[in-house]
Design a protein around this motif. Structure first.
Motif, PDB file in Angstrom:
ATOM      1  N   GLU A   7      39.732  46.505  51.208  1.00 13.98           N
ATOM      2  CA  GLU A   7      39.312  45.648  50.100  1.00 13.98           C
ATOM      3  C   GLU A   7      38.778  46.533  48.983  1.00 13.98           C
ATOM      4  O   GLU A   7      37.825  47.298  49.185  1.00 13.98           O
ATOM      5  CB  GLU A   7      38.249  44.664  50.586  1.00 13.98           C
ATOM      6  CG  GLU A   7      37.497  43.907  49.507  1.00 13.98           C
ATOM      7  CD  GLU A   7      38.388  42.992  48.697  1.00 13.98           C
ATOM      8  OE1 GLU A   7      38.732  43.390  47.552  1.00 13.98           O
ATOM      9  OE2 GLU A   7      38.734  41.905  49.197  1.00 13.98           O
ATOM     10  N   ASP A   8      39.379  46.453  47.788  1.00 13.40           N
ATOM     11  CA  ASP A   8      38.974  47.340  46.692  1.00 13.40           C
ATOM     12  C   ASP A   8      37.711  46.852  45.983  1.00 13.40           C
ATOM     13  O   ASP A   8      37.057  47.623  45.280  1.00 13.40           O
ATOM     14  CB  ASP A   8      40.109  47.501  45.683  1.00 13.40           C
ATOM     15  CG  ASP A   8      40.434  46.202  44.967  1.00 13.40           C
ATOM     16  OD1 ASP A   8      40.773  45.216  45.656  1.00 13.40           O
ATOM     17  OD2 ASP A   8      40.348  46.166  43.723  1.00 13.40           O
ATOM     18  N   ASP A   9      37.350  45.579  46.164  1.00 16.00           N
ATOM     19  CA  ASP A   9      36.121  45.045  45.580  1.00 16.00           C
ATOM     20  C   ASP A   9      34.946  45.469  46.469  1.00 16.00           C
ATOM     21  O   ASP A   9      34.786  44.957  47.580  1.00 16.00           O
ATOM     22  CB  ASP A   9      36.219  43.523  45.499  1.00 16.00           C
ATOM     23  CG  ASP A   9      35.018  42.891  44.804  1.00 16.00           C
ATOM     24  OD1 ASP A   9      33.884  43.375  44.998  1.00 16.00           O
ATOM     25  OD2 ASP A   9      35.202  41.899  44.082  1.00 16.00           O
ATOM     26  N   HIS A  10      34.140  46.393  45.975  1.00 16.87           N
ATOM     27  CA  HIS A  10      33.075  46.968  46.806  1.00 16.87           C
ATOM     28  C   HIS A  10      32.055  45.923  47.251  1.00 16.87           C
ATOM     29  O   HIS A  10      31.607  45.957  48.413  1.00 16.87           O
ATOM     30  CB  HIS A  10      32.372  48.103  46.043  1.00 16.87           C
ATOM     31  CG  HIS A  10      33.198  49.339  45.924  1.00 16.87           C
ATOM     32  ND1 HIS A  10      32.770  50.575  46.354  1.00 16.87           N
ATOM     33  CD2 HIS A  10      34.446  49.541  45.435  1.00 16.87           C
ATOM     34  CE1 HIS A  10      33.709  51.479  46.131  1.00 16.87           C
ATOM     35  NE2 HIS A  10      34.731  50.871  45.570  1.00 16.87           N
ATOM     36  N   ALA A  13      33.678  43.679  49.902  1.00 16.30           N
ATOM     37  CA  ALA A  13      33.853  44.441  51.148  1.00 16.30           C
ATOM     38  C   ALA A  13      32.530  44.589  51.879  1.00 16.30           C
ATOM     39  O   ALA A  13      32.460  44.448  53.105  1.00 16.30           O
ATOM     40  CB  ALA A  13      34.452  45.810  50.834  1.00 16.30           C
ATOM     41  N   ARG A  14      31.470  44.867  51.126  1.00 19.90           N
ATOM     42  CA  ARG A  14      30.151  45.051  51.731  1.00 19.90           C
ATOM     43  C   ARG A  14      29.675  43.762  52.401  1.00 19.90           C
ATOM     44  O   ARG A  14      29.154  43.795  53.528  1.00 19.90           O
ATOM     45  CB  ARG A  14      29.158  45.510  50.672  1.00 19.90           C
ATOM     46  CG  ARG A  14      27.763  45.831  51.227  1.00 19.90           C
ATOM     47  CD  ARG A  14      26.892  46.488  50.176  1.00 19.90           C
ATOM     48  NE  ARG A  14      26.660  45.639  49.013  1.00 19.90           N
ATOM     49  CZ  ARG A  14      27.221  45.814  47.824  1.00 19.90           C
ATOM     50  NH1 ARG A  14      28.063  46.822  47.623  1.00 19.90           N
ATOM     51  NH2 ARG A  14      26.954  44.998  46.814  1.00 19.90           N
ATOM     52  N   VAL A  29      35.468  50.194  56.414  1.00 23.08           N
ATOM     53  CA  VAL A  29      35.941  49.715  55.121  1.00 23.08           C
ATOM     54  C   VAL A  29      36.768  50.799  54.430  1.00 23.08           C
ATOM     55  O   VAL A  29      36.377  51.963  54.391  1.00 23.08           O
ATOM     56  CB  VAL A  29      34.767  49.306  54.213  1.00 23.08           C
ATOM     57  CG1 VAL A  29      35.281  48.890  52.833  1.00 23.08           C
ATOM     58  CG2 VAL A  29      33.967  48.175  54.849  1.00 23.08           C
ATOM     59  N   HIS A  31      38.513  51.301  50.647  1.00 21.92           N
ATOM     60  CA  HIS A  31      38.540  50.702  49.306  1.00 21.92           C
ATOM     61  C   HIS A  31      39.880  50.969  48.631  1.00 21.92           C
ATOM     62  O   HIS A  31      39.951  51.487  47.522  1.00 21.92           O
ATOM     63  CB  HIS A  31      37.391  51.253  48.463  1.00 21.92           C
ATOM     64  CG  HIS A  31      36.039  50.891  48.986  1.00 21.92           C
ATOM     65  ND1 HIS A  31      35.594  49.589  49.057  1.00 21.92           N
ATOM     66  CD2 HIS A  31      35.033  51.661  49.500  1.00 21.92           C
ATOM     67  CE1 HIS A  31      34.370  49.570  49.564  1.00 21.92           C
ATOM     68  NE2 HIS A  31      34.013  50.804  49.850  1.00 21.92           N
ATOM     69  N   MET A  51      45.470  44.779  45.131  1.00 23.59           N
ATOM     70  CA  MET A  51      44.707  46.013  44.981  1.00 23.59           C
ATOM     71  C   MET A  51      45.427  46.906  43.993  1.00 23.59           C
ATOM     72  O   MET A  51      46.669  46.874  43.910  1.00 23.59           O
ATOM     73  CB  MET A  51      44.565  46.743  46.324  1.00 23.59           C
ATOM     74  CG  MET A  51      43.754  46.000  47.359  1.00 23.59           C
ATOM     75  SD  MET A  51      43.505  46.997  48.865  1.00 23.59           S
ATOM     76  CE  MET A  51      45.179  47.022  49.544  1.00 23.59           C
TER      77      MET A  51
END
Length: 226
Positions: A7-10, A13-14, A29, A31, A51
Motif C-alpha cells: 500500500e503506497d498510502d503510508h 498502510a499504518r 508493509v 510502500h 499505486m
C-alpha cells in the motif's frame, strides 16, 4: 500468520497494519511494488490496485506467472464490474472496494486463509523429494529419512516456495519466531544438517545457498524430470 501489505498510502498502510496486528497477524508493509518483488514466506498478500509505477494488478499477475500461489486480496476504489473481472482474471482471489469497514477486510482475510489452508496438498513434491504433512515424514527417491522438528519446518517452508529465495529473516521469523540476530548461526547449522539428509551423494542437489539473501529449493522447472 504472516501478511504482506502493499500500500503506497503510508497512513492507510499504518492503520491497516496496526489493526491486523491487534488481531494477532504479523504484517510487513511494502510502500509500492518495488518493495514487494516476491511474496515468498507470506501466508497472504493485500494489494492496493492503484499505486505509482507498477500497479497491484500487474504485480499480482507477475507473482502468479512466477508460481506464487498465496491468496491475494485486492483493494481498490474501482467498483465497476469490468474492473473486478480484470482483477480476478489476473490472479487476485478476492476484491474489496474502498472505502471499506475494517471488520469486512478482516473477515475476507480470514476466509481466504481458511480456503487456502483447505487447498494445501497433504504431500509436497519436488522432483523425487516428498514431504508428507500427515505423517511429518520425508522421502527422497523412495527412501525415507528422519527430520527434527526444526528441519521439518525448514523443509516445509522451502518446498512451499520452491524456486523462490526464502530469506534468512523469513526463516528466523517463521521457523524460530525470533529475531535474525539471535539465531543467525543456528540457521546455518540446521540448513547444513538438512542438506546432508536431502542432498545425498549422487542425488541432484536441491537446496541452494543464495549468498547475501537466504536459501532456495530448486523447482521442478529447474531440474526437469530429475
Amino acid at each position: 500468520m504472516h501478511i504482506l501489505l502493499v500500500e503506497d498510502d503510508h497512513k492507510a498502510a499504518r492503520l491497516l497494519a496496526r489493526g491486523l496486528e491487534e488481531e494477532g497477524f504479523r504484517v510487513q508493509v511494502a510502500h509500492g511494488a518495488h518493495e514487494a518483488t516476491t511474496p515468498a514466506g507470506f501466508d497472504l498478500a493485500i494489494l492496493d490496485w492503484m499505486m505509482p509505477g507498477k500497479d497491484g494488478v500487474t504485480l499480482c499477475a507477475q507473482w502468479r506467472q512466477a508460481g506464487h500461489e498465496l491468496p491475494v486480496l485486492m483493494l481498490t476504489a474501482r467498483d465497476a464490474v469490468a474492473d473486478r473481472i480484470t482483477g480476478l482474471n489476473t490472479g487476485a482471489d478476492d476484491y474489496l472496494t474502498k472505502p471499506f469497514v475494517f471488520e469486512e477486510l478482516l473477515a475476507r482475510v480470514r476466509a481466504l486463509l481458511r480456503r487456502f489452508d483447505r487447498a494445501q496438498p497433504a504431500v509436497l513434491k519436488v522432483a523425487d523429494l516428498a514431504l508428507d504433512a500427515r505423517t511429518r515424514t520425508a522421502t527422497r527417491a523412495g527412501a525415507s529419512f528422519a527430520l527434527t522438528a526444526k528441519e521439518y519446518a525448514l523443509l516445509d517452508l522451502l518446498m512451499r516456495h520452491a524456486g523462490a529465495v526464502v530469506t534468512r529473516l523469513q526463516l528466523a521469523e517463521q521457523v524460530w519466531h525470533a529475531d535474525l540476530i539471535a539465531i543467525d548461526n543456528l540457521i546455518d547449522v540446521h540448513i547444513k544438517n538438512l542438506r546432508r539428509k536431502v542432498d545425498t551423494p549422487g542425488a541432484v542437489p536441491l537446496i541452494e545457498t543464495v549468498r547475501g539473501r537466504g536459501f532456495r529449493l530448486a523447482s521442478q522447472a529447474d531440474i526437469g524430470d530429475a
